[in-house]
Design an enzyme around this catalytic site. Structure first.
Site, PDB file in Angstrom:
ATOM      1  N   ASP A 183     -22.416  -9.427  -2.524  1.00  0.00           N
ATOM      2  CA  ASP A 183     -21.121  -8.870  -2.131  1.00  0.00           C
ATOM      3  C   ASP A 183     -20.205 -10.090  -2.120  1.00  0.00           C
ATOM      4  O   ASP A 183     -20.284 -10.916  -1.205  1.00  0.00           O
ATOM      5  CB  ASP A 183     -21.188  -8.245  -0.742  1.00  0.00           C
ATOM      6  CG  ASP A 183     -19.839  -7.675  -0.330  1.00  0.00           C
ATOM      7  OD1 ASP A 183     -18.803  -8.297  -0.659  1.00  0.00           O
ATOM      8  OD2 ASP A 183     -19.810  -6.621   0.323  1.00  0.00           O
ATOM      9  N   HIS A 184     -19.352 -10.224  -3.132  1.00  0.00           N
ATOM     10  CA  HIS A 184     -18.679 -11.519  -3.297  1.00  0.00           C
ATOM     11  C   HIS A 184     -17.717 -11.831  -2.148  1.00  0.00           C
ATOM     12  O   HIS A 184     -17.380 -12.986  -1.925  1.00  0.00           O
ATOM     13  CB  HIS A 184     -17.983 -11.628  -4.662  1.00  0.00           C
ATOM     14  CG  HIS A 184     -16.683 -10.915  -4.789  1.00  0.00           C
ATOM     15  ND1 HIS A 184     -16.590  -9.584  -5.097  1.00  0.00           N
ATOM     16  CD2 HIS A 184     -15.405 -11.348  -4.664  1.00  0.00           C
ATOM     17  CE1 HIS A 184     -15.316  -9.235  -5.147  1.00  0.00           C
ATOM     18  NE2 HIS A 184     -14.568 -10.280  -4.894  1.00  0.00           N
ATOM     19  N   LYS A 188     -16.400 -15.675   0.294  1.00  0.00           N
ATOM     20  CA  LYS A 188     -15.037 -16.187   0.465  1.00  0.00           C
ATOM     21  C   LYS A 188     -14.985 -17.062   1.721  1.00  0.00           C
ATOM     22  O   LYS A 188     -15.539 -16.687   2.765  1.00  0.00           O
ATOM     23  CB  LYS A 188     -14.041 -15.025   0.577  1.00  0.00           C
ATOM     24  CG  LYS A 188     -13.831 -14.291  -0.764  1.00  0.00           C
ATOM     25  CD  LYS A 188     -12.766 -13.213  -0.629  1.00  0.00           C
ATOM     26  CE  LYS A 188     -12.693 -12.332  -1.852  1.00  0.00           C
ATOM     27  NZ  LYS A 188     -11.874 -12.839  -2.944  1.00  0.00           N
ATOM     28  N   HIS A 246     -17.305  -4.423   0.761  1.00  0.00           N
ATOM     29  CA  HIS A 246     -16.474  -5.510   1.294  1.00  0.00           C
ATOM     30  C   HIS A 246     -15.896  -5.201   2.684  1.00  0.00           C
ATOM     31  O   HIS A 246     -15.971  -6.026   3.587  1.00  0.00           O
ATOM     32  CB  HIS A 246     -15.307  -5.799   0.350  1.00  0.00           C
ATOM     33  CG  HIS A 246     -15.715  -6.017  -1.080  1.00  0.00           C
ATOM     34  ND1 HIS A 246     -16.877  -6.661  -1.431  1.00  0.00           N
ATOM     35  CD2 HIS A 246     -15.110  -5.695  -2.251  1.00  0.00           C
ATOM     36  CE1 HIS A 246     -16.968  -6.726  -2.754  1.00  0.00           C
ATOM     37  NE2 HIS A 246     -15.909  -6.142  -3.277  1.00  0.00           N
ATOM     38  N   LYS A 346      -5.514   0.193  -4.756  1.00  0.00           N
ATOM     39  CA  LYS A 346      -5.067  -0.498  -5.967  1.00  0.00           C
ATOM     40  C   LYS A 346      -3.596  -0.195  -6.186  1.00  0.00           C
ATOM     41  O   LYS A 346      -3.082   0.817  -5.706  1.00  0.00           O
ATOM     42  CB  LYS A 346      -5.890  -0.020  -7.158  1.00  0.00           C
ATOM     43  CG  LYS A 346      -7.349  -0.457  -7.070  1.00  0.00           C
ATOM     44  CD  LYS A 346      -7.949  -0.674  -8.426  1.00  0.00           C
ATOM     45  CE  LYS A 346      -9.376  -1.169  -8.334  1.00  0.00           C
ATOM     46  NZ  LYS A 346      -9.488  -2.632  -8.291  1.00  0.00           N
TER      47      LYS A 346
HETATM   48  O1  LIG Z   1     -15.650  -5.811  -6.018  1.00  0.00           O
HETATM   49  C1  LIG Z   1     -14.513  -5.625  -6.384  1.00  0.00           C
HETATM   50  O2  LIG Z   1     -13.556  -6.476  -5.951  1.00  0.00           O
HETATM   51  C2  LIG Z   1     -12.349  -6.624  -6.672  1.00  0.00           C
HETATM   52  C3  LIG Z   1     -11.394  -7.337  -5.717  1.00  0.00           C
HETATM   53  O3  LIG Z   1     -11.899  -8.607  -5.453  1.00  0.00           O
HETATM   54  P1  LIG Z   1     -10.914  -9.795  -5.042  1.00  0.00           P
HETATM   55  O4  LIG Z   1     -11.825 -10.951  -4.840  1.00  0.00           O
HETATM   56  O5  LIG Z   1      -9.947  -9.971  -6.184  1.00  0.00           O
HETATM   57  O6  LIG Z   1     -10.215  -9.380  -3.794  1.00  0.00           O
HETATM   58  C4  LIG Z   1     -11.789  -5.292  -7.103  1.00  0.00           C
HETATM   59  O7  LIG Z   1     -10.659  -5.493  -7.945  1.00  0.00           O
HETATM   60  C5  LIG Z   1     -12.849  -4.525  -7.871  1.00  0.00           C
HETATM   61  O8  LIG Z   1     -12.361  -3.231  -8.182  1.00  0.00           O
HETATM   62  C6  LIG Z   1     -14.103  -4.397  -7.052  1.00  0.00           C
HETATM   63  O9  LIG Z   1     -15.149  -3.869  -7.876  1.00  0.00           O
END
Ligand SMILES: O=C1O[C@H](COP(=O)(O)O)[C@@H](O)[C@H](O)[C@H]1O
Ligand SMILES: NC(=O)C1=CN([C@@H]2O[C@H](COP(=O)(O)OP(=O)(O)OC[C@H]3O[C@@H](n4cnc5c(N)ncnc54)[C@H](OP(=O)(O)O)[C@@H]3O)[C@@H](O)[C@H]2O)C=CC1
Length: 506
Positions: A183-184, A188, A246, A346
């Site tokens: 989960d990126h 952060k 997230h 979005k």
């Molecule tokens: O996991 C995802 O995250 C991005 C948003 O990531 P960010 O680091 O730019 O805040 C999102 O645009 C994407 O739809 C989603 O799959």
């Protein structure tokens, strides 16, 4: 920082896909520049298209030039990095490719005179994860090779049942400790800083509970639409794409109890406790606890934006939500009765992610009404991006001969305090995978519990299609229903400081 010394082969399935080009390889290159990668490291890219090593390296360099936080790569430095890159063309659903790739990996072991740690990164369409994992069995990866690792991207399943099935399948082949579910957001800097703020300072923790906190707002707003990923997004929507992972992870970090240590399972257990304590939403109350929206045409950052239904890969009458807002309660001793409001969307007015902790009013109002005209409760803003930092709003006496109170912000900003660009989330996470530290990755039970939190909403939204989509203009802050959701509790969304967000995007 300890350098990982063990020889490592990282195999990236889907190595010329969007994620690899935009995120993974720029992150690996930056780790190389910072001297964090093992000396004996090979990165083997796998995909079906025919490419030789030189063509592969050139594609990756183009990706780094476009997407690295450091900008275009210096040719000499790139060449030093690129000798580690190899390409293997093949369809991973075929046993033959498995056998051939297996032989290729053994060559590294012979060359280095030791069995390298193998990291398999599945940067592939979600529907192919099980097929790819099966293919890894052919490569001899199994529970016995405890040092080998498997990295799985999101989305992890599309609901509770499919996530359980995938977990069941993966854990039948690999030990839980070998599986790194990404989960990126957890990579952060400012998300990790939530733990530092809470547990390295004595100032906040005593007031971090229902007695002092009125409510919490978590906003993850994006200005982009679905870009090249309309096909995927239209089958997912904001709840699956952002909230299940997230936003619930941010909530868990804000609400968790202090861990005894930073051992991976200790932190993950404490976060899991939060997810388990979230009050289940009954079917009949979904409409009071959650709202959805979809954008129509509009202007974002002064540019015309098409409606969601006009985006590439999206079906023309799509009822997929591009915005979701939720009201959740964490039913435990610390948080009883405190609403947690979550929203994400979005094509909103600004790209900004932040969590705001709103405190209760002072217990006794000492000042005359005339002195507190512009009174605001204390708030703590954890800005995740952009302009990463933390600010606290307090009341002070305004200058002048009259006693008049007014709000001011005490601010900490990463770039002012440290004057360094923080690493990208994928840099932190890839290094953790190489080192074998799973703290910032999702465990099977966390994933499943997060799915169970949103399951009733998914069910009701699927059964009852929205009548009024699209219902917010691109470039706004989302549908009016999101305001009504929290107005019922006497609250309103605090719109982020978009001046800062816009500066960061320009
Ligand atoms: O996991 C995802 O995250 C991005 C948003 O990531 P960010 O680091 O730019 O805040 C999102 O645009 C994407 O739809 C989603 O799959
Ligand atoms: N892109 C992003 O921003 C994000 C992506 N993710 C996740 O990352 C994963 C990858 O996404 P993304 O990079 O966008 O996907 P892409 O479709 O851009 O890339 C898929 C890659 O897989 C390869 N591939 C597909 N099928 C096979 C096969 N049978 N055998 C070998 N290689 C194959 C493709 O190459 P070829 O066709 O040559 O075989 C390509 O390199 C997904 O799970 C996605 O949800 C998560 C967060 C953000």
């Amino acid at each position: 920082m300890n350098l990982p010394l063990e020889p490592t082969v990282m195999v990236i399935f889907g190595a010329v896909g969007d994620l690899a080009l935009r995120k993974l390889v720029p992150a690996l290159y930056n780790l190389f520049l910072d001297g964090y990668l093992p000396e004996r490291l090979a990165i083997v890219g796998v995909a079906r298209r025919e490419l030789d090593d030189a063509g592969f390296r050139q594609q990756l360099k183009d990706g780094v030039d476009r997407f690295s936080r450091r900008g275009a790569a210096d040719q000499k430095e790139w060449d030093e990095f690129a000798v580690r890159l190899r390409y293997f063309s093949g369809d991973f659903t075929s046993a033959e490719t498995g056998t051939l790739l297996g032989r290729r990996l053994e060559e590294f072991d012979r060359e280095w005179n030791s069995r390298a740690i193998r990291v398999f990164y599945l940067a592939i369409p979600p529907g192919l994860v099980a097929a790819a994992a099966r293919y890894l069995e052919i490569l001899g990866v199994c529970k016995d090779c405890a040092r080998d690792r498997l990295v799985v991207e999101k989305p992890f399943g599309r609901d509770l049942a499919s996530a359980r099935q995938l977990n069941g399948f993966l854990t039948s082949m690999f030990a839980e400790a070998q599986i790194y579910r990404i989960d990126h957001y957890l990579g952060k800097e400012t998300v990790q800083n939530i733990l530092a703020l809470r547990f390295a300072n004595s100032l906040y923790e005593p007031v971090w509970n229902r007695r002092y906190i009125d409510h919490v707002q978590i906003t993850v707003a994006e200005t982009v639409g679905v870009e090249q990923r309309g096909g995927y997004y239209d089958t997912a929507g904001a709840l699956r794409d952002m909230v299940q992972n997230h936003l619930l992870q941010i909530l868990s970090l804000i609400a968790m109890e202090p861990p005894v240590s930073f051992a991976a399972d200790e932190v993950r257990n404490k976060k899991l406790d939060v997810l388990r304590a979230i009050r289940p939403i009954r079917t009949e109350e979904v409409h009071r606890m959650a709202v959805r929206g979809q954008y129509s045409r509009g202007k974002v950052s002064c540019k015309d934006v098409p409606a969601y239904r006009e985006e590439h890969g999206v079906v023309s009458e799509s009822v997929t939500e591009t915005f979701a807002a939720l009201k959740l309660y964490v039913d435990n001793w610390r948080w009883q009765g405190v609403p947690f409001y979550l929203r994400t969307g979005k094509c909103l007015q600004a790209k900004v992610s932040e969590a705001i902790i709103l405190f209760r009013p002072a217990p006794h109002q000492l000042f005359p009404a005339a002195a507190v005209e512009s009174w605001q409760p204390n708030r703590l803003v954890l800005r995740i991006q952009p302009e990463e930092g933390i600010s606290t709003r307090i009341q002070v006496k305004q200058p002048g001969t009259r006693l008049l109170l007014g709000p001011v912000d005490m601010k900490f900003r990463y770039n002012e305090a440290f004057r360094v660009t923080p690493p990208e989330a994928y840099e932190t996470l890839l290094l953790d995978v190489i080192r074998g530290d799973a703290t910032l990755f999702m465990r099977a039970d966390q994933i499943e519990t997060a799915w169970s939190v949103i399951a009733p909403i998914l069910d009701v939204w699927e059964a009852v299609p929205p009548a009024d989509f699209p219902d917010y203009a691109a470039g706004s802050w989302g549908p009016e229903t999101a305001d009504l959701l929290i107005a019922k509790e006497g609250h309103s969304w605090l719109q982020p400081d978009i001046r800062l967000a816009a500066e960061d995007e320009s």
